[in-house]
Write a protein that holds these residues in place. Structure first.
Motif, PDB file in Angstrom:
ATOM      1  N   GLU B  21     -10.124  -1.972  -3.777  1.00 15.26           N
ATOM      2  CA  GLU B  21      -8.723  -2.193  -4.157  1.00 15.26           C
ATOM      3  C   GLU B  21      -8.065  -0.956  -4.758  1.00 15.26           C
ATOM      4  OE1 GLU B  21      -6.021  -5.155  -4.494  1.00 15.26           O
ATOM      5  OE2 GLU B  21      -6.974  -5.766  -6.368  1.00 15.26           O
ATOM      6  N   ASP B  22      -8.780  -0.284  -5.645  1.00 12.91           N
ATOM      7  CA  ASP B  22      -8.142   0.835  -6.347  1.00 12.91           C
ATOM      8  C   ASP B  22      -8.585   2.204  -5.862  1.00 12.91           C
ATOM      9  OD1 ASP B  22      -6.929  -1.077  -7.967  1.00 12.91           O
ATOM     10  OD2 ASP B  22      -8.743  -1.173  -9.218  1.00 12.91           O
ATOM     11  N   SER B  32     -14.590  -4.610  -6.217  1.00 15.81           N
ATOM     12  CA  SER B  32     -13.126  -4.643  -6.268  1.00 15.81           C
ATOM     13  C   SER B  32     -12.506  -4.789  -4.887  1.00 15.81           C
ATOM     14  CB  SER B  32     -12.589  -3.359  -6.920  1.00 15.81           C
ATOM     15  OG  SER B  32     -12.765  -2.251  -6.061  1.00 15.81           O
ATOM     16  N   GLY B  33     -13.304  -4.561  -3.858  1.00 15.43           N
ATOM     17  CA  GLY B  33     -12.776  -4.718  -2.500  1.00 15.43           C
ATOM     18  C   GLY B  33     -12.941  -6.122  -1.951  1.00 15.43           C
ATOM     19  N   MET B  40      -4.309 -11.353  -2.214  1.00 14.75           N
ATOM     20  CA  MET B  40      -5.118 -10.139  -2.060  1.00 14.75           C
ATOM     21  C   MET B  40      -5.432  -9.897  -0.573  1.00 14.75           C
ATOM     22  SD  MET B  40      -8.706  -9.141  -3.892  1.00 14.75           S
ATOM     23  CE  MET B  40      -9.483  -7.550  -3.587  1.00 14.75           C
ATOM     24  N   ARG B  43      -2.517  -8.248   0.962  1.00 15.23           N
ATOM     25  CA  ARG B  43      -2.357  -6.881   0.455  1.00 15.23           C
ATOM     26  C   ARG B  43      -3.386  -5.939   1.095  1.00 15.23           C
ATOM     27  NH1 ARG B  43      -2.654  -8.409  -4.455  1.00 15.23           N
ATOM     28  NH2 ARG B  43      -4.657  -7.525  -5.095  1.00 15.23           N
ATOM     29  N   MET B  44      -4.638  -6.387   1.136  1.00 11.75           N
ATOM     30  CA  MET B  44      -5.694  -5.529   1.694  1.00 11.75           C
ATOM     31  C   MET B  44      -5.497  -5.325   3.203  1.00 11.75           C
ATOM     32  SD  MET B  44      -7.467  -4.653  -0.881  1.00 11.75           S
ATOM     33  CE  MET B  44      -9.223  -4.341  -0.830  1.00 11.75           C
TER      34      MET B  44
END
Lengths: 558, 103
Positions: B21-22, B32-33, B40, B43-44
């Protein structure tokens, strides 16, 4: 061996720069992957599971020691220090960076090598008998004709977008070591009763999802008409081959749908219109290419006394005698022998060679075989011209490298595709299965007692591991996320080609080596004196093997 | 609930990467992925498609994973081989402590 002329070199050099520009545009985001993919495939660059893969063509499997050293250098500099010899006499690099691929191609061009047409729907690397120019049973050197075909087919404007890929193999010997009957076009050199040498043209062979054995479309073709006839055949395929379904696009499907007689009529009609045109081969051109494949400066028989293979240094060293009996073949020149370097030792990946080994093999080739190396479709290497006097020191040197395993054509000399460890198309792993089988049958005396047994493994139905043509064939399949292996028996790639038949339900990965063991045990129990596995299978059929493998119904999961 | 992570091959060298994610595209999947929830996921997906458009990665797609105490493990054999490296070359393995638990 063939040396590029100015035109060859310019073509390859220009292609490198063209591809350098294409790569730069891709890296800059100026072209999409969909736009770039056909461009990279035309230059042999795939995208596999872990990285890009570059397939380098080795025309008719022939390498000089200079080229092999360059390959070693490239694998060190740009890859991970090894290469993989394929079942079509190519070398694959498994880890090249896209950004460095143009530099790799530029270095290859320095030694007259490239990766053009090692992928895509065009002519692929033209393959030939690895014993060409040395075999005792050879009518004529197949490399001459493979090279003529290579020159005609490279960037042929009419055939750059065929319905599907197209593979041609040539043999100059009646004993087929090039699997020509499993190629789109197989060419067998024949001598007619009046002494004229020409070609039998086979068409429609292939493996993959729909294995087929090539059929004779012309029993005898005079030499000068080779290219005009191939052009006619390709023109009919290019026009009539299916483009609506990639699984039905190979020429074997056209042969199947039309029938060989109708295809023959169409090709002959086309050929008769053009056979005496510009593609009729002038004798001077044939002679020019022939000169490129002149025999090396063999010593006279007086200085290299001839002995039958198996008799050299007999009784001195049993391990050497094993190797000589199994891995060494007779040479047409008295006093010489053909030596096979096994890339199938117990702890190896079939077909892999490290950079250090490439350098060492190149040095040995310089010392023992006129600086020349051949790659076979069985994923081994060959020194085609070794003095019999040199066999013992060569064997010792190969032993140091781990390349002297006396297992040619034995159960551990396994043809094996990269499988799911590398390949984006694979359904299951194949290399670990090959290694487990080699481990199970590691006793070389046991292998010799079993005798000739060609075992071939593919990790998916595309059959790069030629499993259909294995005496024992193993096909990896995916059963709800688990690796299973389907076994076929009775295939053969040689002049008496046959397609293996599925013996029964597939085996779980944990059971497949036991299944091979059971098949071998059955053979040993039923064989008659001197009978090979294939001969025994053809005599008795599948029943005793099936009975041994599946003693109870539903033993294995389908 | 099915856990998903976006994966792809990096354009410049073809190496297998996973979207975090970051941290962008990493060679090892990170907690985080792992996609948790519809927001989410959208977004991903958008980040992955943008990366493909920018020629950073090739053909991104979501794969199913498990999260065992922060250890992100692909479910299918194919994806485990992609994540860990060829099973026949331990010297090339990524995430060896995880890969050593078996493909």
């Amino acid at each position: 061996m063939y040396q590029y002329d100015e035109l060859d070199q310019r073509l390859v050099d220009e292609r490198v720069e063209q591809f350098r520009d294409q790569v730069a545009r891709r890296l800059a985001g100026e072209i999409t992957e969909d736009e770039f993919k056909p461009l990279r495939l035309m230059n042999g660059l795939y995208l596999q599971l872990h990285a890009y893969m570059l397939r380098i063509g080795i025309p008719y499997g022939m390498l000089s020691s200079v080229q092999l050293r360059k390959l070693a250098q490239i694998t060190r500099k740009y890859d991970r220090g090894y290469g993989h010899f394929t079942t079509r006499q190519c070398l694959q690099l498994n880890w090249p960076k896209l950004s460095e691929t143009p530099d790799i191609l530029a270095e290859l061009a320095e030694v007259q090598m490239h990766a053009i047409q090692t992928s895509g729907n065009s002519f692929r690397n033209v393959t030939a008998d690895q014993y060409a120019g040395a075999a005792t049973d050879e009518i004529e050197d197949s490399r001459i004709w493979a090279e003529i075909i290579r020159q005609w087919s490279t960037l042929h404007p009419e055939f750059s977008f065929l319905p599907r890929k197209f593979k041609i193999a040539v043999t100059g010997s009646p004993h087929d070591r090039a699997a020509v009957r499993f190629h789109d076009i197989g060419i067998v050199i024949h001598k007619a009763p009046d002494g004229e040498v020409g070609f039998e043209i086979l068409v429609g062979g292939g493996l993959g999802r729909t294995p087929m054995i090539g059929q004779t479309i012309r029993a005898f073709l005079p030499k000068k008409h080779l290219l005009s006839y191939l052009e006619a055949l390709l023109r009919i395929y290019n026009l009539m081959g299916r483009r609506d379904n990639k699984y039905k696009a190979r020429i074997k499907i056209l042969v199947f749908e039309l029938g060989i007689e109708e295809l023959q009529t169409l090709v002959e009609d086309e050929w008769n219109r053009n056979k005496d045109g510009p593609l009729a081969l002038p004798q001077a051109e044939i002679d020019r290419i022939t000169r490129q494949f002149s025999a090396p400066p063999w010593q006279t028989p007086a200085s290299a006394p001839n002995q039958p293979v198996g008799a050299v240094h007999a009784f001195e060293n049993p391990a050497f005698e094993d190797w000589e009996r199994v891995n060494v073949a007779e040479h047409k020149q008295p006093g010489y022998a053909i030596v096979n370097l096994s890339l199938k030792a117990l702890d190896r990946v079939p077909g892999d060679l490290t950079a250090a080994e490439m350098d060492a093999v190149a040095d040995l080739a310089d010392r023992f075989s006129f600086g020349e190396i051949r790659a076979s479709h069985e994923q081994n290497l060959v020194f085609a011209h070794v003095r019999q006097d040199d066999l013992l020191p060569l064997w010792r040197s190969l032993g140091v490298l781990g390349l002297s395993t006396p297992n040619l054509n034995m159960i551990s000399d396994i043809i094996c595709c990269p499988g799911l460890d590398y390949c984006a198309l694979a359904s299951a792993r194949s290399i670990p299965v090959a290694q487990r089988i080699s481990m199970r049958f590691q006793d070389i005396k046991r292998q010799h007692n079993i005798g000739e047994l060609r075992l071939k493994i593919s990790g998916c139905v595309n059959a790069c591991g030629h499993h259909h043509a294995g005496h024992i064939g193993i096909l990896g399949v995916d059963r709800q996320g688990e690796e299973f292996y389907q076994i076929t028996l009775g295939g053969n790639a040689g002049e008496n080609a046959s397609i293996g038949k599925i013996i029964g339900p597939a085996f779980a990965s944990a059971d497949v080596v036991d299944a091979v063991e059971a098949i071998v045990a059955t053979y040993l129990a039923i064989r008659e004196v001197g009978e090979t596995f294939l001969e025994a299978y053809r005599r008795v059929g599948a029943a005793p093997f099936k009975q041994r493998l599946y003693p109870e119904p539903n033993h294995a999961v389908a | 609930m099915t856990l998903l992570v976006y994966t792809a091959n990096r354009v410049s060298d073809g190496v297998v990467v996973f979207l975090a994610e970051d941290d962008g595209w990493l060679e090892i999947p990170r907690p985080s992925g792992v996609i948790r929830g519809a927001d989410m996921e959208m977004r991903m997906k958008a980040v992955a498609e943008a990366a493909e458009e920018a020629a950073i990665v090739v053909s991104p797609y979501p794969i199913e994973v498990t999260d065992e105490g922060g250890e992100i493990r692909p479910v299918s054999l194919r994806e485990r081989i992609r994540a860990y490296g060829p099973s026949i070359h331990p010297e090339f393995a990524k995430q060896w402590p995880i890969a050593d638990k078996g493909y």
